[in-house]
Design a protein around this motif. Sequence first.
Motif, PDB file in Angstrom:
ATOM      1  N   ALA A 290       5.426   4.518   2.126  1.00 60.66           N
ATOM      2  CA  ALA A 290       5.871   5.706   2.859  1.00 60.66           C
ATOM      3  C   ALA A 290       6.640   5.301   4.112  1.00 60.66           C
ATOM      4  CB  ALA A 290       4.675   6.578   3.219  1.00 60.66           C
ATOM      5  N   TYR A 291       6.122   4.326   4.865  1.00 66.03           N
ATOM      6  CA  TYR A 291       6.819   3.857   6.061  1.00 66.03           C
ATOM      7  C   TYR A 291       8.195   3.303   5.731  1.00 66.03           C
ATOM      8  CZ  TYR A 291       2.596   4.259   8.963  1.00 66.03           C
ATOM      9  OH  TYR A 291       1.518   4.721   9.645  1.00 66.03           O
TER      10      TYR A 291
ATOM     11  N   SER B 221       0.840  -1.205   0.000  1.00 64.81           N
ATOM     12  CA  SER B 221       0.000   0.000   0.000  1.00 64.81           C
ATOM     13  C   SER B 221       0.875   1.255   0.000  1.00 64.81           C
ATOM     14  CB  SER B 221      -0.910   0.005   1.230  1.00 64.81           C
ATOM     15  OG  SER B 221      -0.154   0.275   2.398  1.00 64.81           O
ATOM     16  N   THR B 222       0.265   2.348  -0.298  1.00 69.66           N
ATOM     17  CA  THR B 222       0.973   3.633  -0.315  1.00 69.66           C
ATOM     18  C   THR B 222       1.532   3.944   1.066  1.00 69.66           C
ATOM     19  OG1 THR B 222      -0.542   4.417  -2.018  1.00 69.66           O
ATOM     20  CG2 THR B 222       0.744   6.079  -0.875  1.00 69.66           C
ATOM     21  N   ARG B 223       0.758   3.659   2.093  1.00 68.23           N
ATOM     22  CA  ARG B 223       1.198   3.901   3.466  1.00 68.23           C
ATOM     23  C   ARG B 223       2.420   3.038   3.798  1.00 68.23           C
ATOM     24  NH1 ARG B 223      -1.409   6.481   7.550  1.00 68.23           N
ATOM     25  NH2 ARG B 223      -3.281   6.603   6.280  1.00 68.23           N
ATOM     26  N   GLU B 224       2.427   1.790   3.381  1.00 67.17           N
ATOM     27  CA  GLU B 224       3.561   0.904   3.625  1.00 67.17           C
ATOM     28  C   GLU B 224       4.803   1.380   2.889  1.00 67.17           C
ATOM     29  OE1 GLU B 224       1.335  -3.387   4.351  1.00 67.17           O
ATOM     30  OE2 GLU B 224       1.713  -2.720   2.307  1.00 67.17           O
TER      31      GLU B 224
END
Length: 74
Positions: free
Chosen positions: A7-8, A2-5
């Motif tokens: 980014a992390y 995912s985009t959040r992953e």
Amino acid sequence: MSTREIAYSIIDSLSEKQIEGFIAMFSEYLPSGLKNDRKLAAFRSLEGMIEEIPDIDYDKELAEYREERLCAQQ
């Protein structure tokens, strides 16, 4: 992933100095409460540096300075 992953994982790969730069660059997108908390913390830190300055007797200081200069010249 995912985009959040993504980014992390990007942030995890950055050094502490790079993260500070990242935060400074994108601070305008932070929630206003978070920005205000950081500003308040910075202000409190500066307030902690304030020290009382004692009153100065300028006439006494001037007289002592003149005395020192007079002694140094002799």
